[in-house]
Scaffold this active site. Structure first.
Site, mmCIF file in Angstrom:
data_model
loop_
_atom_site.group_PDB
_atom_site.id
_atom_site.type_symbol
_atom_site.label_atom_id
_atom_site.label_comp_id
_atom_site.label_asym_id
_atom_site.label_seq_id
_atom_site.Cartn_x
_atom_site.Cartn_y
_atom_site.Cartn_z
ATOM 1 N N GLY A 11 0.777 -1.238 0.000
ATOM 2 C CA GLY A 11 0.000 0.000 0.000
ATOM 3 C C GLY A 11 0.806 1.284 0.000
ATOM 4 N N ASN A 13 1.481 3.002 -2.594
ATOM 5 C CA ASN A 13 0.754 3.918 -3.491
ATOM 6 C C ASN A 13 -0.477 4.499 -2.795
ATOM 7 O OD1 ASN A 13 1.891 4.186 -6.343
ATOM 8 N ND2 ASN A 13 2.141 2.003 -5.899
ATOM 9 N N HIS A 110 0.676 0.646 -13.132
ATOM 10 C CA HIS A 110 1.469 -0.524 -13.534
ATOM 11 C C HIS A 110 2.944 -0.130 -13.605
ATOM 12 C CE1 HIS A 110 2.244 -4.360 -15.435
ATOM 13 N NE2 HIS A 110 3.036 -3.725 -16.266
ATOM 14 N N VAL A 145 -5.545 -6.959 -19.935
ATOM 15 C CA VAL A 145 -4.638 -6.859 -18.789
ATOM 16 C C VAL A 145 -3.633 -5.744 -19.084
ATOM 17 C CG1 VAL A 145 -2.869 -8.049 -17.423
ATOM 18 C CG2 VAL A 145 -4.913 -9.285 -18.167
ATOM 19 N N HIS A 172 8.893 2.584 -7.950
ATOM 20 C CA HIS A 172 7.952 2.940 -6.884
ATOM 21 C C HIS A 172 7.979 4.445 -6.595
ATOM 22 C CE1 HIS A 172 6.614 -0.943 -4.875
ATOM 23 N NE2 HIS A 172 5.577 -0.148 -4.820
HETATM 24 C C1 GRF Z 1 3.056 -1.212 -7.656
HETATM 25 O O1 GRF Z 1 4.323 -1.435 -8.198
HETATM 26 C C2 GRF Z 1 2.031 -1.127 -8.740
HETATM 27 O O2 GRF Z 1 2.522 -0.629 -9.932
HETATM 28 C C3 GRF Z 1 1.619 -2.554 -8.919
HETATM 29 O O3 GRF Z 1 1.642 -3.096 -7.624
HETATM 30 C C4 GRF Z 1 2.577 -2.404 -6.826
HETATM 31 C C5 GRF Z 1 1.890 -1.992 -5.563
HETATM 32 O O4 GRF Z 1 2.783 -1.457 -4.620
HETATM 33 N N1 GRF Z 1 0.320 -2.610 -9.574
HETATM 34 P P1 GRF Z 1 2.213 -0.828 -3.276
HETATM 35 O O5 GRF Z 1 1.372 -1.890 -2.580
HETATM 36 O O6 GRF Z 1 1.406 0.377 -3.616
HETATM 37 O O7 GRF Z 1 3.421 -0.481 -2.457
#
Ligand code: GRF
Length: 203
Positions: A11, A13, A110, A145, A172
């Site tokens: 999490g 993001n 992504h 996808v 990230h």
């Molecule tokens: C991210 O790299 C995103 O692009 C992918 O899953 C990952 C999630 O990371 N879809 P986080 O849980 O937000 O740290």
């Protein structure tokens, strides 16, 4: 706009969106109002609790089909009057029914410069391909996808001695800038998805 974030794991993001939504640029247009996880042990749930955001867990194993699971999520989103759904490391493929219902209001992030390297292990795919550049993409979700119309991307270099971990970390960091930017574009109506699947930009 009321925003829900769907997660399965760490999490980071989600955290970036929560922090951005407190800033002036986003706080007037986007409210992170709900977090949904398919895993009760997702660290993202702790982040939601710490931020005072309500969260719900839907364990996909308790549903007889993907459609049933997705319907339960849809109902929760409607009950919480959600306008925009952000997928942020949500590791379930959503049914066509769900995607159609939330079309134009459903976005994903992504870890590659789509259309390069869709699907799992995008960073590993990037290193295996010998790319010198990678990044992240925020896009509307369609039936494929990682195929939907692209809202924003951010590039990062691939360094000579990069491992999957070091590259993932750099991507990230880019994601944490790109996702708030994309949410702002969407929540302020700067971009929307037309019926024919094209993006429409307003200045
Ligand atoms: C991210 O790299 C995103 O692009 C992918 O899953 C990952 C999630 O990371 N879809 P986080 O849980 O937000 O740290």
């Amino acid at each position: 706009k009321r925003v829900a974030v769907l997660v399965s794991g760490n999490g980071s993001n989600l955290q970036a969106l929560v922090e951005a939504a407190r800033e002036p640029a986003l706080c007037t247009c986007a409210d992170i109002a709900l977090v949904i996880s398919n895993r009760a042990d997702a660290y993202a749930l702790k982040r939601a609790a710490a931020a005072g955001i309500p969260s719900l867990v839907f364990n996909h194993k308790e549903y007889s089909s993907r459609e049933e699971f997705d319907r339960a999520i849809s109902e929760a989103l409607e009950k919480h009057k959600i306008d925009i759904v952000c997928l942020a490391g949500f590791l379930r493929i959503l049914s066509a029914e769900f995607v159609d219902k939330w079309r134009g209001r459903l976005v994903n992030i992504h870890p590659s410069l789509l259309p390069r390297h869709p699907g799992l292990h995008a960073q590993r795919q990037c290193l295996a391909a010998g790319d010198t550049e990678s990044g992240c993409t925020v896009h509307f979700v369609d039936h494929g996808v990682d195929t939907g119309p692209i809202i924003t991307q951010e590039r990062v270099p691939v360094l000579k001695d990069d491992t999957e971990e070091s590259l993932s970390e750099r991507i990230h960091q880019a994601e944490h800038r790109a996702y708030p930017r994309a949410l702002r574009l969407l929540a302020t109506g700067r971009v929307r998805l037309a019926a024919d699947g094209q993006l429409i930009w307003h200045s």
